[in-house]
Structures are given as C-alpha cells and as structure tokens.
Design an enzyme around this catalytic site. Sequence first.
Site, short mmCIF file in Angstrom:
data_model
loop_
_atom_site.label_atom_id
_atom_site.label_comp_id
_atom_site.label_asym_id
_atom_site.label_seq_id
_atom_site.Cartn_x
_atom_site.Cartn_y
_atom_site.Cartn_z
N LYS A 47 26.72 1.23 25.50
CA LYS A 47 26.52 1.77 24.15
C LYS A 47 25.74 3.10 24.21
O LYS A 47 25.19 3.43 25.28
CB LYS A 47 25.79 0.75 23.27
CG LYS A 47 24.40 0.40 23.73
CD LYS A 47 23.87 -0.82 23.00
CE LYS A 47 22.55 -1.28 23.56
NZ LYS A 47 21.47 -1.34 22.62
N ARG A 145 16.69 -9.97 13.59
CA ARG A 145 17.39 -8.71 13.36
C ARG A 145 18.76 -9.03 12.75
O ARG A 145 18.91 -8.99 11.54
CB ARG A 145 17.50 -7.93 14.68
CG ARG A 145 18.01 -6.53 14.53
CD ARG A 145 17.85 -5.72 15.79
NE ARG A 145 18.64 -6.22 16.93
CZ ARG A 145 18.74 -5.60 18.09
NH1 ARG A 145 18.09 -4.48 18.31
NH2 ARG A 145 19.46 -6.11 19.06
N HIS A 175 19.95 -12.72 21.50
CA HIS A 175 19.30 -11.57 22.14
C HIS A 175 17.80 -11.81 22.15
O HIS A 175 17.23 -12.22 21.14
CB HIS A 175 19.65 -10.30 21.34
CG HIS A 175 19.26 -9.03 22.02
ND1 HIS A 175 19.56 -8.75 23.34
CD2 HIS A 175 18.60 -7.93 21.56
CE1 HIS A 175 19.09 -7.55 23.66
NE2 HIS A 175 18.50 -7.03 22.60
N ARG A 231 24.29 -9.54 30.02
CA ARG A 231 24.61 -8.24 29.42
C ARG A 231 23.58 -7.22 29.91
O ARG A 231 22.45 -7.20 29.42
CB ARG A 231 24.55 -8.32 27.88
CG ARG A 231 25.35 -9.48 27.28
CD ARG A 231 25.27 -9.43 25.76
NE ARG A 231 23.94 -9.44 25.23
CZ ARG A 231 23.26 -10.54 24.87
NH1 ARG A 231 23.83 -11.73 24.98
NH2 ARG A 231 22.04 -10.45 24.39
N TYR A 276 4.92 28.80 19.86
CA TYR A 276 4.61 28.47 18.46
C TYR A 276 3.23 27.86 18.31
O TYR A 276 2.83 26.98 19.10
CB TYR A 276 5.61 27.44 17.93
CG TYR A 276 6.99 28.01 17.61
CD1 TYR A 276 7.15 29.05 16.72
CD2 TYR A 276 8.12 27.45 18.22
CE1 TYR A 276 8.42 29.55 16.42
CE2 TYR A 276 9.39 27.93 17.93
CZ TYR A 276 9.52 28.99 17.03
OH TYR A 276 10.77 29.47 16.75
N CYS A 323 10.01 24.12 22.10
CA CYS A 323 10.73 24.68 20.95
C CYS A 323 12.08 23.96 20.81
O CYS A 323 12.43 23.12 21.63
CB CYS A 323 10.97 26.17 21.15
SG CYS A 323 9.57 27.12 21.75
N ASP A 325 15.08 25.10 21.33
CA ASP A 325 16.06 25.44 22.36
C ASP A 325 15.42 25.93 23.66
O ASP A 325 16.14 26.21 24.62
CB ASP A 325 16.99 26.55 21.87
CG ASP A 325 17.39 26.34 20.42
OD1 ASP A 325 18.10 25.37 20.17
OD2 ASP A 325 16.95 27.14 19.55
#
Length: 389
Positions: A47, A145, A175, A231, A276, A323, A325
């Site tokens: 997943k 859950r 689970h 699993r 920054y 930052c 990027d």
Amino acid sequence: MHSITGERPPTGYRHTWAEISLEAIASNTRLFKSSLGGHAALMAVVKANGYGHGAAEAARAALNAGADRLGVAILDEAVQLRSASIGHPVLVLGYTPPDSVRAAIDNEADLTVFSDDVLEEIVRQTETLRKRVRIHLKIDTGMNRIGLSDPDAVLALARRAMLARFVELEGVFTHFADADGEDPAYTWRQFRTFQSVIRLLEQNGIQIPLKHCCNSAATMRYPSMHLDMVRVGIALYGLHPSSHTRLPAYPLQQAMQLKSRIADLRRSPEGRPVGYGCTFVPERDSLIAAIPIGYADGLSRQLSNKGVALVQGVRVPFAGRVCMDQTMLDVTIAPYAEVGDEVTLFGTSGNESIAIDEVAALANTINYEVVCAVGSRVPRIYTGETGSM
Ligand SMILES: Cc1ncc(COP(=O)(O)O)c(C=O)c1O
C-alpha cells in the site's frame, strides 16, 4: 516553440532521486519466507505506493522472491497493480464503499468486508455479473478502528456470505494495535479474542481457509500467531517497526536511499544568516551548500537545523529551515565539496551511512512516515535483479 533536446536523465532534470534496491526487498522477502517454513502464506503489503518504494516494482520483487499475494489499503491501489499487469491475488485491507464494489469485481480485487450494506452490494453485483469475488471479514479485536467487534454480528455476516452463490468467504482477519510495543499483553489479548471468534464460526460449521492477524512486528516476535497467513509491510522494505523487533533472525536490508546533488555553494561569513526566518547564523566563516530537495519532496521540515546529510562521505548538518524545494547544508568540514557532488539524505556514502531510523528520530516521527513521504516528483531509480514475471 518547444524543441526536444534529449532524454530526461533518470535522476530527473534537477538531480534528486530515491535509489531503491529491489535485491534488498527480495532478500527481506526470502528471509520471511524461510522463517515461515511453508506453514503460513506471505502477503506482501504494498500500500501507499509500496511504502514509497513503488508499488508495482516492490510487488514484483516480493512476488519473484516468494511472496504469495499482495495487500493494499484502497481499491485504487489494487487497480494500479492490475494496470501494471500483476495478476496475483490482491486484498484491499481498508474499506471499499458500496459504489466501488463493481470496480473491485471488474479488477478482480479481494475485498475486506465488515458491514451489511457492502456485503449486500457484493452479493447483488456478483449475481448480476455472474462473477465470483473473494472476501475477508475484518474483526476488530482492540484496534478500535474498522471491523466488527460483536461476535454475533460476525457470525451473521459470515452466514450471509456463505449463502451467496458467487461470494467466496476466503479469509477472516484482525489487526494488532501494539505488536511493536514492549509489553506483549495487549497483543495476546487481541489474539485470544480473535481465536474466540474463529471458534464461534467453526462451532457453527463455518471453516475459513485464511485466518490472519500478524503484521511485520507480530510476524517477527510471535511465531505462534502466524495462523494461515502473515501480512508483512515495513519489514520487506528493510525497516524495523520498533527496537523490539531487532532480532538476530531478521537482519533486514534497508531498500531505499534518498540522494541529491549540490546546486550552489557559497562562503557565508560569521554572523550572516541562512534561509527563511534567518534561523541559522554561522558562528564562524562557513561554506554553505544548497541542494534541490525540500519538504514538497517529503524531506520533513522538522529536520530544519537538525537534519544531517553525507557529502563526500562526511556528515554535515542542515543549515536553517528546510524550504519547499531546497535545503541548505553547512559543508564547512567538507572543504573540497563542489557543485554537482552527490548528497545522501539517507543511505550510504563511502564508509558512512545515515539510517532511515535516524532521520525518523530527528524528525520526531517513525520510519514508516519517512519513506511514505518521499514525494511523487522524486524519481525512483531501481537497482538489483529480481528475475522476471
Ligand atoms: C491491516 C494491515 N495489515 C498489515 C499491515 C502491515 O503492517 P506493517 O507495515 O507494520 O508490517 C498494515 C499496515 O499498516 C495493515 O493496515
């Protein structure tokens, strides 16, 4: 006018990439296969884009190394595997709403079921299409859950599924909430609850071939809970769910490395702030490198002024805030650094390594999140031979 000026380099035009060792995934898979000794089947959980490693590539590596079937969280991920021509059984471990049942049948995905309305839609669609579907009932034994926690409701749903002509009740699972925690008590409590539900089904003449409850941590720590299938997710990618699973029988190999290259280098005199918020102010004349990777690529902003990287095999600290990027490094202790030099955010360079666990600790998170976060604009470069499928 656009002109085609050549092939995009595999590491992307900006030279930031994740290197994935398929051989590591294959080797980790073989380790689990041999420790299961043929007693339980192995589901490779791929997943979230194979925990960031690439779903189809990770799935093929695991299947070629002996995994029996695949697990994903959502139907879209199962469809993606089918589009990649992977035909093995794929179980959607999460909720599939009724209006997506038809797509699941069309894509031969196995479904997790824990509610009447979804089962009724499965029955209706399979009767109309005259196509079979495999389902696994989800029991909530303590995660709180998704899943059924009332044993009588489980029995009623199982009976309904048994009556449906085109529905194969192949599995029942739960689970664990705390299989990687120090204290095994809660996991044993959940396991006993799960066993009592299975007994109730069997006493009522319902035998389900695949009973499963173990994730990576439980598979490694509690062999007596393996039942018919395990699993395994995170461990196939070479990462331990916690320190409690670091057992000698499981020398896992980390599959992912995250790399970039120096884009700019500058001398920054003592006192001149970097980045920054001006949060990094050198206490001496420094050499600052900028690398083209940031939090939009999954490099956590939590690593601002805390992270480390490898340049020419030397550990260097992050300088200032990560930052969107770009990120800056204080490479003063690597004075021969040059623009274009490879930078390792995690992985190995020379004799030095940065483990994903170390990055997770610095970013105040878990290794799962570090690898899942690596963004879609970071190209994956695959190494290692895994045979053909
Ligand atoms: C239902 C289910 N089974 C198995 C797994 C695999 O867990 P792990 O990656 O810890 O092995 C997950 C992942 O969260 C899951 O949700």
